[in-house]
Design a protein around this motif. Structure first.
Motif, mmCIF file in Angstrom:
data_model
loop_
_atom_site.group_PDB
_atom_site.id
_atom_site.type_symbol
_atom_site.label_atom_id
_atom_site.label_comp_id
_atom_site.label_asym_id
_atom_site.label_seq_id
_atom_site.Cartn_x
_atom_site.Cartn_y
_atom_site.Cartn_z
ATOM 1 N N UNK A 92 0.827 -1.208 0.000
ATOM 2 C CA UNK A 92 0.000 0.000 0.000
ATOM 3 C C UNK A 92 0.860 1.257 0.000
ATOM 4 N N UNK A 93 2.023 1.216 0.664
ATOM 5 C CA UNK A 93 2.915 2.376 0.685
ATOM 6 C C UNK A 93 3.512 2.627 -0.698
ATOM 7 N N UNK A 94 3.877 1.545 -1.377
ATOM 8 C CA UNK A 94 4.418 1.665 -2.730
ATOM 9 C C UNK A 94 3.396 2.330 -3.647
ATOM 10 N N UNK A 95 2.157 1.849 -3.568
ATOM 11 C CA UNK A 95 1.110 2.362 -4.450
ATOM 12 C C UNK A 95 0.697 3.781 -4.088
ATOM 13 N N UNK A 96 0.796 4.142 -2.802
ATOM 14 C CA UNK A 96 0.480 5.520 -2.422
ATOM 15 C C UNK A 96 1.477 6.480 -3.060
ATOM 16 N N UNK A 97 2.772 6.162 -2.941
ATOM 17 C CA UNK A 97 3.795 7.032 -3.533
ATOM 18 C C UNK A 97 3.648 7.095 -5.043
ATOM 19 N N UNK A 98 3.430 5.937 -5.667
ATOM 20 C CA UNK A 98 3.271 5.903 -7.114
ATOM 21 C C UNK A 98 2.005 6.639 -7.537
ATOM 22 N N UNK A 99 0.938 6.479 -6.756
ATOM 23 C CA UNK A 99 -0.321 7.139 -7.078
ATOM 24 C C UNK A 99 -0.216 8.654 -7.003
ATOM 25 N N UNK A 100 0.451 9.164 -5.981
ATOM 26 C CA UNK A 100 0.612 10.611 -5.859
ATOM 27 C C UNK A 100 1.502 11.144 -6.980
ATOM 28 N N UNK A 101 2.550 10.386 -7.328
ATOM 29 C CA UNK A 101 3.399 10.794 -8.441
ATOM 30 C C UNK A 101 2.626 10.844 -9.748
ATOM 31 N N UNK A 102 1.781 9.841 -9.983
ATOM 32 C CA UNK A 102 0.940 9.828 -11.192
ATOM 33 C C UNK A 102 -0.074 10.978 -11.168
ATOM 34 N N UNK A 103 -0.557 11.317 -9.976
ATOM 35 C CA UNK A 103 -1.485 12.440 -9.847
ATOM 36 C C UNK A 103 -0.828 13.742 -10.289
ATOM 37 N N UNK A 104 0.443 13.918 -9.931
ATOM 38 C CA UNK A 104 1.160 15.123 -10.361
ATOM 39 C C UNK A 104 1.234 15.191 -11.885
ATOM 40 N N UNK A 105 1.503 14.048 -12.516
ATOM 41 C CA UNK A 105 1.588 14.018 -13.983
ATOM 42 C C UNK A 105 0.235 14.308 -14.619
ATOM 43 N N UNK A 106 -0.805 13.680 -14.101
ATOM 44 C CA UNK A 106 -2.137 13.852 -14.676
ATOM 45 C C UNK A 106 -2.631 15.290 -14.528
ATOM 46 N N UNK A 107 -2.459 15.858 -13.334
ATOM 47 C CA UNK A 107 -2.944 17.210 -13.085
ATOM 48 C C UNK A 107 -2.125 18.235 -13.863
ATOM 49 N N UNK A 108 -0.819 18.004 -13.996
ATOM 50 C CA UNK A 108 0.005 18.907 -14.797
ATOM 51 C C UNK A 108 -0.429 18.873 -16.262
ATOM 52 N N UNK A 109 -0.776 17.693 -16.743
ATOM 53 C CA UNK A 109 -1.212 17.537 -18.133
ATOM 54 C C UNK A 109 -2.553 18.225 -18.388
ATOM 55 N N UNK A 110 -3.474 18.085 -17.436
ATOM 56 C CA UNK A 110 -4.822 18.616 -17.616
ATOM 57 C C UNK A 110 -4.981 20.044 -17.088
#
Length: 264
Positions: A30-48
């Motif tokens: 769950x810790x791995x996915x939290x860090x990866x999820x927040x990192x992906x959120x930065x990419x998605x929000x920056x894109x949109x």
């Protein structure tokens, strides 16, 4: 809205993670996915995002690289070590109930969305070009992510030595703080506050360092980590608590011994 996309992505990731832990009996994923999820959120929000290009590019680079580094570091630990004692205690407390464990994973999906709020502020910033605030953000990011990576590497090197089993790391940054990795993780969130200067939603960026401090200091970070350390290291860790600052790095109290002296 970008946050809806982040929420959907986080739920899918955490559901997959829950299925993985069911098979491998290791909630630590769950810790791995939290860090990866927040990192992906930065990419998605920056894109949109609707703001200027420069802050969005910096957001994608800084948030994405931070999340990737932390996720890779945590994954190496999860795949090579038994389930973390904190999660083992949680599993035993819930008597292995997968419904409660799934709820815990979904809660982490919600936290991915919560920690994505500073990214929304940055992605809405209309100020283009590389400003003094951008420079400050990059410098804070470099110092904090570099410090966290160094603390993680020092602890990993200490843990790899079988002679250190059941002992407390007191070398490097761990001599000046019991949780230097947490300190730099908290400091890292100021990067996005600086990037958000000039944004009409700048106030959302305040949530980053504030919420992270609350979680680290009182909820999921330090309290659970130290309880587990006391269970496994006993008096050695109590002595470490006595002489070493908890979070903010400072010199240890008089009489503190180095790692080599304490752990021959």
């Amino acid at each position: 809205m970008s946050l809806i996309g982040v929420a959907c992505l986080a739920v899918v990731m955490m559901t997959a993670g829950w299925l993985w832990q069911w098979r491998h009996r290791n909630i630590g994923i769950v810790d791995v996915l939290w860090a990866l999820g927040v990192g992906c959120a930065a990419l998605l929000i920056a894109w949109r995002g609707e703001g200027a290009l420069t802050p969005r590019i910096l957001l994608a680079l800084m948030g994405g690289l931070w999340g990737l580094r932390l996720a890779v570091h945590l994954w190496r630990r999860v795949r090579s070590e038994p389930e973390d004692g904190r999660y083992r205690q949680l599993r035993e407390h819930w008597r292995g109930g997968q419904g409660r464990i799934f709820g815990f994973f979904l809660l982490q999906a919600g936290l991915v969305v919560l920690f994505a709020l500073p990214f929304v502020a940055v992605a809405a910033n209309p100020r283009d070009g590389f400003s003094v605030w951008s420079l400050a953000a990059v410098l804070v990011w470099l110092g904090s992510v570099g410090g966290e990576a160094l603390a993680d590497a020092q602890l990993a090197r200490f843990r790899r030595d079988p002679a250190h089993h059941g002992k407390t790391c007191r070398s490097g940054l761990w001599r000046y703080s019991r949780h230097p990795n947490y300190f730099f993780e908290w400091l890292h969130w100021f990067s996005y506050l600086l990037l958000a200067v000039g944004s009409p939603r700048w106030w959302l960026a305040i949530s980053g360092p504030v919420v992270m401090y609350v979680f680290l200091r009182w909820l999921s970070g330090i309290p659970h980590t130290e309880k587990q350390a006391l269970r496994t290291r006993g008096e050695d860790y109590r002595e470490y608590q006595r002489v070493t600052p908890m979070l903010f790095p400072w010199f240890p109290k008089d009489g503190a011994r180095s790692s080599s002296e304490k752990n021959p």
